[in-house]
Design a protein around this motif. Sequence first.
Motif, PDB file in Angstrom:
ATOM      1  N   GLU A 181       0.849  -1.179   0.000  1.00  0.00           N
ATOM      2  CA  GLU A 181       0.000   0.000   0.000  1.00  0.00           C
ATOM      3  C   GLU A 181       0.891   1.236   0.000  1.00  0.00           C
ATOM      4  OE1 GLU A 181      -3.788   0.198   2.475  1.00  0.00           O
ATOM      5  OE2 GLU A 181      -2.413   1.433   3.661  1.00  0.00           O
ATOM      6  N   ARG A 183       0.895   5.128   0.425  1.00  0.00           N
ATOM      7  CA  ARG A 183       0.204   6.343   0.830  1.00  0.00           C
ATOM      8  C   ARG A 183       1.021   7.559   0.407  1.00  0.00           C
ATOM      9  NH1 ARG A 183      -2.674   5.195   6.708  1.00  0.00           N
ATOM     10  NH2 ARG A 183      -3.365   3.067   6.252  1.00  0.00           N
ATOM     11  N   VAL A 219      -5.511   5.610  -1.580  1.00  0.00           N
ATOM     12  CA  VAL A 219      -4.277   4.853  -1.379  1.00  0.00           C
ATOM     13  C   VAL A 219      -4.191   3.812  -2.492  1.00  0.00           C
ATOM     14  CG1 VAL A 219      -3.188   3.127   0.097  1.00  0.00           C
ATOM     15  CG2 VAL A 219      -4.123   5.201   1.108  1.00  0.00           C
TER      16      VAL A 219
END
Length: 244
Positions: A181, A183, A219
């Motif tokens: 992930e 961000r 995200v």
Amino acid sequence: MSATEQTAAHGTLAARLDTRRWDRVETDLDAHGNALLPALLDHGECEAVAAWYDEDRFRSRVVMARHGFGRGEYQYFRYPLPELLQELRTRLYARLAPLANRWNEAMDVEVAYPARHEQFLQRCRAAGQERPTPLLLRYGAGDYNCLHQDLYGEHVFPLQVAILLSEPGADFDGGEFVLTEQRPRMQSRVDVVPLRKGDAVVFAVRHRPVRGTRGTYRVALRHGVGRVRAGRRLTLGVIFHDAL
């Protein structure tokens, strides 16, 4: 898994899905971008689905190393899908569509998903996305799947499902399911999802909303499979949008 879920695991697929704590699934997806569905398929169903790999059920076969995708191979099913796979696709979509709509609203994506999967497929077909995307993946020792996103065209349903058909520690070693992930302005976060035979993981295809101090932002996620150290690992992938 609760006692009710354990009992339902030996019943019909509809019963297994109906007894899930879908509020908990949504909470996990909101928090982590993935959620477990333990014992979604029983061991007999896993063996039956794995055996499909050597049958005439597929429209194409991909050897990953030829395309730089990793090592191993997978096959895309052709229509009509096997009955069990069709039921998985239809029932899981119906459970996940409300969350997909909530996510899009949070991310200011002006796309709403209909309640029934067939209605969504009609939208895909109108855009030329007519080829089925559910697939069976097979890995041997030394195989892996690079981090990627399964998109295939303009219309993308934001969630998909992978079901492990082999038993870790018995059929294979290694081969962990991995999500990353990214961000904004932060280093990537990695999540390794523990799966047993018959377990499913629901996860974000491309983006998910995350609430920050200045509001909600998108995200980006990718998924893959770590190196299989020994044995053979098979997975059923359930993708809800079709391909160009």
